[in-house]
Design a protein around this motif. Structure first.
Motif, PDB file in Angstrom:
ATOM      1  N   GLN A   1       4.109   2.929  -4.900  1.00 46.25           N
ATOM      2  CA  GLN A   1       2.678   2.968  -5.269  1.00 46.25           C
ATOM      3  C   GLN A   1       1.880   2.153  -4.298  1.00 46.25           C
ATOM      4  O   GLN A   1       2.240   1.574  -3.364  1.00 46.25           O
ATOM      5  N   PRO A   2       0.497   2.573  -4.096  1.00 45.26           N
ATOM      6  CA  PRO A   2      -0.254   1.992  -3.164  1.00 45.26           C
ATOM      7  C   PRO A   2       0.020   0.217  -3.235  1.00 45.26           C
ATOM      8  O   PRO A   2      -0.070  -0.055  -4.503  1.00 45.26           O
TER       9      PRO A   2
ATOM     10  N   LYS B   1      -0.856   2.558   1.851  1.00 39.11           N
ATOM     11  CA  LYS B   1      -1.807   3.481   1.317  1.00 39.11           C
ATOM     12  C   LYS B   1      -1.737   4.832   1.139  1.00 39.11           C
ATOM     13  O   LYS B   1      -0.802   5.475   1.710  1.00 39.11           O
ATOM     14  N   PRO B   2      -2.315   5.464   0.182  1.00 41.25           N
ATOM     15  CA  PRO B   2      -2.060   6.997   0.138  1.00 41.25           C
ATOM     16  C   PRO B   2      -2.015   7.762   1.365  1.00 41.25           C
ATOM     17  O   PRO B   2      -1.268   8.628   1.544  1.00 41.25           O
TER      18      PRO B   2
ATOM     19  N   THR C   1       0.940   8.624   3.340  1.00 42.23           N
ATOM     20  CA  THR C   1       2.027   9.668   2.994  1.00 42.23           C
ATOM     21  C   THR C   1       2.087  10.629   4.068  1.00 42.23           C
ATOM     22  O   THR C   1       1.366  11.148   4.827  1.00 42.23           O
TER      23      THR C   1
ATOM     24  N   THR D   1       5.969   8.997   0.209  1.00 45.03           N
ATOM     25  CA  THR D   1       5.015   9.366  -0.586  1.00 45.03           C
ATOM     26  C   THR D   1       4.371   8.302  -1.266  1.00 45.03           C
ATOM     27  O   THR D   1       5.201   7.343  -1.892  1.00 45.03           O
TER      28      THR D   1
ATOM     29  N   SER E   1       1.864   6.623  -3.763  1.00 40.76           N
ATOM     30  CA  SER E   1       0.883   7.437  -4.978  1.00 40.76           C
ATOM     31  C   SER E   1       1.149   6.680  -6.148  1.00 40.76           C
ATOM     32  O   SER E   1       1.850   6.102  -6.388  1.00 40.76           O
TER      33      SER E   1
END
Length: 122
Positions: A13-14, A87-88, A91, A119, A121
Motif C-alpha cells: 500500500q502507499p 508511492k504509486p 510501481t 506494485t 496500490s
C-alpha cells in the motif's frame, strides 16, 4: 556464468515499505559496483541507486532520495534496496545490475537480473 536473482517484490500500500534483495554469483562481487534500476509500464528503464564495491560511495535518483537505501553484504554476495514511504509512482519492475570488476561505477551495467515486480496500490 554470472547470475543475478532479485527477490522481495510484491504488492504494498502507499506509504508502505519493501526490501529487495539481489543474490549474485559467477563474478567477483566484492570488486564490482552494483546498481538498481526500475522500469515502469510504458517508460524507459531508469537508474534508482548505485553503490561502489566497498560501499564507500552511494548514489540515488532524486525521486527516491530520503526514501530508498542501497546496501550490500560482500560476505554473502547480496545487494539490497530498502524502500520506504512508497508511492504509486514507484510501481515498476526493479532490476539488479552488475558492473565488471574494477570498472568505474559511472559505467554502464554489464550484467542484468530478470527483475522483480513492485506494485504500490491501495
Amino acid at each position: 556464468q554470472v547470475q543475478l536473482v532479485e527477490s522481495g517484490g510484491g504488492l504494498v500500500q502507499p506509504g508502505g515499505s519493501l526490501r529487495l534483495s539481489c543474490a549474485a554469483s559467477g563474478f567477483t562481487f566484492n570488486r564490482s559496483a552494483m546498481k538498481w534500476y526500475r522500469q515502469a509500464p510504458g517508460k524507459e528503464r531508469e537508474l534508482v541507486a548505485a553503490i561502489t564495491a566497498l560501499s564507500r560511495n552511494l548514489n540515488y535518483a532524486d525521486s527516491v532520495k530520503g526514501r530508498f537505501t542501497i546496501s550490500r553484504d560482500n560476505a554473502k554476495n547480496l545487494l539490497f534496496l530498502e524502500m520506504t514511504s512508497l508511492k504509486p509512482e514507484d510501481t515498476a519492475v526493479y532490476y539488479c545490475g552488475a558492473l565488471e570488476s574494477g570498472k568505474p561505477w559511472s559505467s554502464g551495467v554489464d550484467y542484468w537480473g530478470k527483475g522483480t515486480l513492485v506494485t504500490v496500490s491501495s
